[in-house]
Design an enzyme around this catalytic site. Structure first.
Site, short mmCIF file in Angstrom:
data_model
loop_
_atom_site.label_atom_id
_atom_site.label_comp_id
_atom_site.label_asym_id
_atom_site.label_seq_id
_atom_site.Cartn_x
_atom_site.Cartn_y
_atom_site.Cartn_z
N GLY A 1 -67.23 63.39 3.00
CA GLY A 1 -68.45 64.17 2.92
C GLY A 1 -69.25 64.01 4.20
N GLN B 1 -76.23 64.30 10.04
CA GLN B 1 -75.31 63.28 10.53
C GLN B 1 -74.57 63.70 11.79
OE1 GLN B 1 -73.46 62.54 6.43
NE2 GLN B 1 -73.30 60.53 7.40
N CYS C 1 -70.80 54.97 4.40
CA CYS C 1 -71.40 56.14 5.05
C CYS C 1 -70.95 56.18 6.50
CB CYS C 1 -72.93 56.04 4.97
SG CYS C 1 -73.79 57.43 5.73
N LEU C 2 -70.59 57.37 6.97
CA LEU C 2 -70.13 57.51 8.35
C LEU C 2 -71.23 57.14 9.35
CD1 LEU C 2 -68.04 60.80 8.10
CD2 LEU C 2 -67.20 58.44 8.13
N HIS D 1 -74.91 61.62 -2.38
CA HIS D 1 -75.03 60.86 -1.13
C HIS D 1 -75.42 61.80 0.02
CE1 HIS D 1 -73.76 57.55 1.69
NE2 HIS D 1 -73.69 58.60 2.50
N GLU D 2 -74.74 62.96 0.10
CA GLU D 2 -75.02 63.91 1.19
C GLU D 2 -76.36 64.62 0.96
OE1 GLU D 2 -71.66 62.45 2.71
OE2 GLU D 2 -73.28 63.54 3.68
N HIS E 1 -79.11 62.65 2.33
CA HIS E 1 -79.26 62.84 3.78
C HIS E 1 -80.15 64.05 4.08
CE1 HIS E 1 -76.81 59.83 5.77
NE2 HIS E 1 -75.79 60.09 4.98
#
Length: 273
Positions: free
Chosen positions: A121, A126, A169-170, A211-212, A215
């Protein structure tokens, strides 16, 4: 059986798939968490929901957002992942009103970097763009699973039942910790062509979406952790803060030590008790 750990209330890192943001090497897993309607939509596995309007939280608003300009969606390739504590991750994200070839190109590039970094994701902030756009594929493998694009998403309902899950998380490379989230959500959004639609997600797809979506609200996954869990990753967060200072020559815009000394503020939005 491979993947059985996905159904446990508390997910422990799998030797192949250490956390939910990293892709699995086994076949498509979407069906493990969701059933499909005759129209092909993902559907809830529970019918106990809480309307979002009944859970007003500081910082979460259903007011119309500022519209993104063409400049807000301009980007250069290859895209790069923005890491904590870059202030881009906390900035307000604008609503997309232009559904053109540039947006389609951006979506393609976001999927490309997501797969290359072993993600499942990714949100626009990001990659340095403060607009309301996310992409995800719970399988995390190009050509497998289902690629999902959500523009200007909103949560209308979420399940009362929650689950603890080990997230990564990236934007926080190498950091994994437990986060409690609702098991299911009902979403209103636009697709890549601007058409409005509603979709119900449960299990892993719902987890990735939440999660996204956080963001897009300027919320980071550690904002939803308990004090004990936050303490367990504080050294790693401080290391990222120092890395930011070393690279930019600027003081870190936020410090985890300050957050720990203060009472943790409630993360905005749905699903936070």
């Amino acid at each position: 059986m491979a993947g059985a750990a996905w159904l446990q209330p508390i997910f422990k890192p799998h030797p192949i798939f250490p956390a939910f943001c990293r892709r699995p090497t086994f076949p498509a897993i979407l069906h493990r968490f969701s059933s499909f309607s005759s129209a092909g939509q993902l559907v809830f596995t529970t019918n106990r929901f809480t309307p979002v309007h009944a859970q007003a939280k500081r910082g979460f608003s259903l007011k119309e957002d500022e519209v993104a300009s063409a400049a807000d969606v301009e980007f250069e390739t290859p895209l790069k992942i923005v890491e904590y504590p870059d202030p881009i991750l906390r900035a307000k994200n604008k609503r997309i009103d232009s559904f053109d070839d540039n947006l389609k190109k951006l979506v393609d590039e976001m999927f490309d970097i997501m797969y290359k970094t072993d993600g499942i994701g990714l949100s626009a902030p990001q990659v340095g763009l403060n607009v309301q756009l996310m992409v995800f594929n719970p399988v995390g493998e190009r050509g497998q699973g289902e690629e999902i694009v959500l523009v200007n998403p909103r949560v209308s309902r979420y399940s009362q039942k929650t689950r603890l899950f080990n997230e990564g998380c990236l934007s926080f490379p190498g950091i994994y910790a437990d986060v409690q989230r609702p098991e299911s959500v009902k979403i209103d959004a636009r697709d890549i062509n601007g058409a409005r639609f509603t979709v119900n997600l449960s299990g892993l797809p719902a987890r990735v979406f939440q999660h996204e979506f956080d963001h897009l609200q300027g919320i980071l996954f550690f904002d939803r952790m308990t004090e004990g869990v936050l303490e367990s990753i504080s050294d790693q967060l401080q290391a990222l803060e120092k890395k930011y200072e070393d690279i930019t020559g600027l003081p870190s815009p936020e410090r985890i030590e300050s957050s720990k000394r203060m009472k943790l503020k409630a993360a905005a939005g749905f699903g936070k008790s």
